[in-house]
Design a protein around this motif. Structure first.
Motif, PDB file in Angstrom:
ATOM      1  N   LYS A 232      44.206  86.056  50.640  1.00  0.00           N
ATOM      2  CA  LYS A 232      43.670  86.723  51.617  1.00  0.00           C
ATOM      3  C   LYS A 232      44.336  88.220  51.368  1.00  0.00           C
ATOM      4  N   ASP A 235      41.511  89.342  48.632  1.00  0.00           N
ATOM      5  CA  ASP A 235      40.430  89.798  49.137  1.00  0.00           C
ATOM      6  C   ASP A 235      40.128  90.971  50.004  1.00  0.00           C
ATOM      7  N   CYS A 236      41.267  90.908  50.876  1.00  0.00           N
ATOM      8  CA  CYS A 236      41.361  91.815  52.094  1.00  0.00           C
ATOM      9  C   CYS A 236      42.007  93.371  51.485  1.00  0.00           C
ATOM     10  N   ARG A 237      42.350  93.269  50.035  1.00  0.00           N
ATOM     11  CA  ARG A 237      42.752  94.509  49.347  1.00  0.00           C
ATOM     12  C   ARG A 237      44.183  94.689  49.980  1.00  0.00           C
TER      13      ARG A 237
END
Length: 952
Positions: A232, A235-237
């Motif tokens: 998370k 992927d969500c930077r």
């Protein structure tokens, strides 16, 4: 600088933000900076240079920097910006060094960490540096190998600055998959542990450069959903993937890992017990309290709460606190006391002399602990004076440590078995570790115990006194070891350091444990023995040449193989005079015989006792004392048995005998004997080869041969007994080899045996006036000998040759498919030429000529009582046992006498003999050996000729 801030609570369900994550990362970096500064402060000036330059040496592949290999070696540490101090250190090493802009080149290295004790209470100048160097996951194998070689080169460079450096090269992907290339070595835990090591890494590591651990950002309460949280974040930077490195979570320690980790710490504890005891007890604590948070998790929880004080987060302080809370209760007080002593000694800070220490933070931290423990000043003084510890102190402490290590190992092993899990350690590693434990701690007969496994710097004594028990009015034959006895009478009031049944054992124990050095003053009270200070000094010189002190640890290659002897030292006649009974009578050498095993006219063996000291491939030292019976033969037998197991690597043999009397001659003779015996049995690095070795000693003969891998000696009291034994049948061809001093009075027999060959029947003869000595060496090397009158060479040899030809002819008829069973009969004459005895070939050209006289044949039969009897045929006349019974021999003699004109008396010879294949009713002999035929021929001929002579 504040060491406590508000708690950070990351809620992955409600939402997180980049600013909070940066604050969290910065908290860990605050702790990291404090630990780096503390690690830096613990080193000397030149050692600090290693810590400063290490990240830069991998970040740049610069020829001016240490460790440089070639231009193709991977380099570049992700996001690394060298500090001014680092650049200044590089320029001190190489004035031409300059930092070049590499542009946007993709770095090959993800991160670098220092882990373990640096920056903690347990670190000191003598501590080593363990570094994790993590390369990118897709780095080619060639690049990985190059980095490993560079790491080795840097370790060598660091050693010149007094730093023991170990750089472990791997990728984060390899770590998570358990693919680290690791074997058990001095600093590598091999396959023994994964999660335990990761737990230690997370709570002790110091970030030196590159990506930060992803583990920092995952809340302790979410450790079980670590991968989901990590994905998370990436992927969500919320974080950049290249800024963090992921080694995975440590939610708990798998049960399968406890045994391997426990054995590994035992392995380390052999040489460095204080640190290993702490870690071993932590492993046991983890195993017993599976529901409790790990120390790494506890550390992370503290940082999330806002704690950044390096004192309170010190890994050794946290480790001690956990063990103290676990080892509560009076029944565990002794184990807790060992933990405290181990931590104090691991820190290496003598608080009674702390005013000279530059590391005041460690002094302060340790003093706070000691005050909390309530230790009196006497305890501190005792621990601070380790250099003054003596053998008794170390023996007591070693017993406690071995007991603790053994207890922990058995407990962890039992837990692993009960859970039915495979230990997280390879078979080869656990065998290796088990062997080192066995070599270090296992007690066995004759083994010299090593009492000081890193407990005290030195046990050397200024004065040692060796007292024989007879000095104290005792009937015992043992020895007592004391220290500092100005007056021998003080022995009654002084403690005994060691007791032993023989002097050599005391000496070897003192030497191997460092009590006895060349500067130690010695005193000997010999009592009823003749031991002296000069003899002990000579023995010390022999021990020093045989086994340098201190005895190092066995290398991995040796422990990976079965144990074998490397070398032996034989101490002969320690404290003894082998000719004391002659000296008392004023007698000395009585003849020209100078062999120490058959000395003078009395043929005396001067080897009375032997102390065999063996140093083996696992670096164990053992002593075997031989003082009763045939001591030399017993020692030789044991050495041969040990060599038979590893014939390709013969152990060294050194011999020492005190220079009194014939000491040097005795040592030289024993050395020669062992070399002479080993050479034929193990020629070419293989064996034991089939042969019989004859030693003459003390008017007796000892015949040695191997049965498989077991050496066997037969003692024979006379030459006749030896000849009877040499004539016995064999299962295979066994040549006879004589020791260089054996049977010097029988040179002809030595020449016969030296000329023997397999698969032949050889007849040797020597004529002396009207008597001749004959020897027959048969196809399997059995030697049959007899004397007989001689009138001519032809009449001497033809009877036995005709007899042997008949045997060979029958064998050829039975073995038509293999006509080369026995090649034939060869004749040799024993002659003396050029002061040497030799066998010269004498072809027998007239063996086919018929001899005048009677053909006498015997056929063996078994009667009901299983006795072997013979029917005899004289020409066409038959004499059977059934007809004549016990009167058969007189009847045959009477018949032969009746055929001789004028009553002439001369020997009768059997021309042929048949033996049943069940001579021994228990065994069916397909092929009866020639020596057996010769034996029964001799028995029958003697009976007939005796009867002929008596009947005149």
């Amino acid at each position: 600088m504040s060491t406590h801030a508000g708690p950070i609570d990351l809620d992955f369900d409600e939402g997180i933000d980049r600013k909070t994550l940066r604050r969290l990362r910065d908290r860990f970096l605050v702790v990291n900076q404090q630990r780096w500064e503390r690690a830096h402060s613990a080193l000397a000036y030149r050692q600090k240079l290693v810590l400063e330059i290490l990240p830069l040496a991998f970040h740049l592949n610069h020829p001016a920097l240490p460790g440089y290999l070639d231009s193709d070696c991977p380099y570049g540490l992700s996001h690394f910006r060298p500090s001014d101090a680092t650049l200044h250190a590089a320029r001190r090493l190489a004035r031409t060094f300059s930092l070049k802009d590499e542009g946007k080149r993709k770095p090959d290295l993800d991160a670098m960490f220092l882990m373990g004790s640096p920056g903690t209470l347990g670190h000191s100048v003598a501590s080593d540096l363990d570094v994790w160097l993590c390369h990118r996951n897709d780095l080619p194998e060639r690049g990985v190998r190059c980095l490993e070689r560079k790491a080795e080169k840097l370790a060598g460079w660091a050693e010149t600055f007094g730093v023991e450096l170990h750089v472990f090269v791997f990728s984060s992907a390899d770590w998570r998959a358990g693919r680290q290339r690791a074997e058990v070595t001095g600093e590598n835990c091999g396959s023994a542990q994964h999660f335990l090591l990761l737990d230690e890494f997370y709570r002790t590591s110091i970030h030196l450069g590159g990506a930060w651990p992803m583990w920092w950002l995952i809340p302790p309460k979410l450790e079980t959903s670590y991968d989901e949280c990590m994905r998370k974040l990436v992927d969500c930077r919320f974080v950049r993937a290249d800024e963090y490195i992921d080694f995975g979570p440590v939610p708990s320690i798998p049960e399968a890992e406890f045994l391997g980790a426990g054995v590994w710490q035992l392995y380390k504890g052999i040489d460095t017990p204080w640190k290993s005891i702490l870690k071993l007890l932590l492993i046991e604590c983890y195993a017993r309290t599976t529901g409790q948070a790990l120390l790494s998790s506890e550390f992370k929880q503290a940082v999330f709460r806002g704690e950044t004080d390096a004192d309170r987060l010190d890994p050794y302080i946290m480790l001690y606190d956990r063990l103290e809370s676990w080892l509560c209760g009076p029944e565990l007080a002794s184990r807790l006391d060992l933990v405290r002593r181990s931590l104090y000694l691991k820190a290496g800070l003598p608080l009674t002399r702390a005013e000279v220490s530059p590391e005041q933070w460690r002094v302060r931290l340790l003093r706070q602990l000691v005050e909390r423990w309530g230790w009196p000043e006497t305890t501190l003084t005792e621990l601070d004076q380790r250099q003054r510890w003596r053998a008794e102190d170390v023996i007591t402490l070693r017993r406690i440590i071995v007991s603790e290590l053994t207890h922990s190992y058995r407990l962890l092993s039992k837990m692993a078995r009960e859970h039915g899990r495979r230990a997280a350690i390879s078979d080869s590693d656990i065998n290796l570790l088990g062997r080192k434990l066995y070599a270090a701690f296992q007690r066995k007969a004759g083994k010299v115990e090593q009492i000081n496994p890193g407990l005290a710097p030195s046990l050397a004594e200024e004065n040692l006194a060796f007292h024989h028990q007879s000095e104290q009015g005792s009937d015992g034959a043992g020895w007592l070891l004391y220290r500092d006895l100005e007056d021998p009478a003080d022995a009654f009031w002084q403690p005994v350091i060691r007791r032993s049944g023989n002097l050599a054992e005391v000496m070897v124990w003192c030497y191997c444990n460092g009590l006895l050095t060349r500067s130690t003053r010695l005193n000997v009270r010999a009592g009823t023995t003749i031991a002296s200070v000069s003899e002990l000094r000579e023995m010390l010189d022999a021990l020093s040449g045989f086994l340098p002190f201190p005895i190092g640890a066995a290398p991995r290659e040796s422990l990976s193989r079965g144990v074998r002897p490397l070398r032996n030292l034989l101490l002969v006649n320690v404290g003894l005079d082998p000719q004391a009974h002659l000296t008392d009578k004023g007698l000395h050498k009585l003849s020209a015989r100078h062999d120490s095993l058959g000395f003078s006219g009395g043929r005396e063996n001067l080897v009375i006792s032997i102390d065999q000291i063996t140093f083996n491939s696992w670096h164990e030292v053992s002593l075997q004392h031989y003082a009763a019976g045939d001591t030399l033969i017993q020692c030789l037998k044991n050495v041969l048995a040990s060599v038979a197991a590893n014939p390709s690597e013969l152990p060294g043999i050194q011999v020492h005998c005190h220079n009194r009397g014939h000491g040097s001659a005795i040592a030289r003779r024993v050395q020669e004997l062992f070399a002479d015996v080993l050479r034929p049995f193990f020629a070419g690095g293989s064996g034991p080869h089939p042969l019989r070795y004859v030693i003459e000693m003390d008017r007796r003969y000892f015949l040695l041969q191997f049965n498989g891998l077991e050496p066997h000696f037969v003692a024979l009291e006379s030459l006749d007994a030896l000849m009877e034994f040499l004539a016995l049948p064999q299962e295979r061809y066994l040549p006879v080899v004589f020791d260089r001093y054996a049977l010097q009075d029988e040179p002809a027999l030595r020449a016969v045996c030296q000329a023997s060959e397999p698969d032949n029947i050889q007849v040797f003869y020597r004529v002396l006036g009207d008597q001749a000595r004959l020897w027959v060496v048969d196809e399997l090397g059995s030697v049959f000998s007899w004397e007989q009158p001689v009138t001519s060479r032809r009449h001497l040899l033809l009877p036995v040759l005709r007899f042997l030809d008949n045997l060979i002819e029958r064998r050829l008829l039975r073995h038509t498919e293999s006509p080369g069973v026995v090649a034939g009969v060869q004749c040799y004459e024993i002659v003396r030429r050029d002061d040497a005895w030799r066998a010269e070939y004498r072809p027998e050209t007239d063996s086919g000529v018929l001899l005048p006289g009677l053909e006498v044949q015997a056929v063996g039969i078994h009667e009901g009582d299983s006795r072997l009897r013979f029917d005899i045929f004289c020409g066409e006349q038959e004499f059977t046992v059934q007809e004549y019974g016990d009167q058969l021999i007189p009847a045959v003699a009477h018949y032969i006498r009746s055929l001789r004109p004028s009553g002439e008396v001369y020997p009768v010879y059997l021309t042929d003999l048949h033996l049943p294949h069940d001579i021994d009713p228990r065994v069916y002999q397909q092929d009866i050996q020639t020596s057996q035929y010769l034996y029964y021929r001799s028995v029958l001929e003697q009976s007939l000729n005796r009867q002929l002579a008596n009947g005149r």
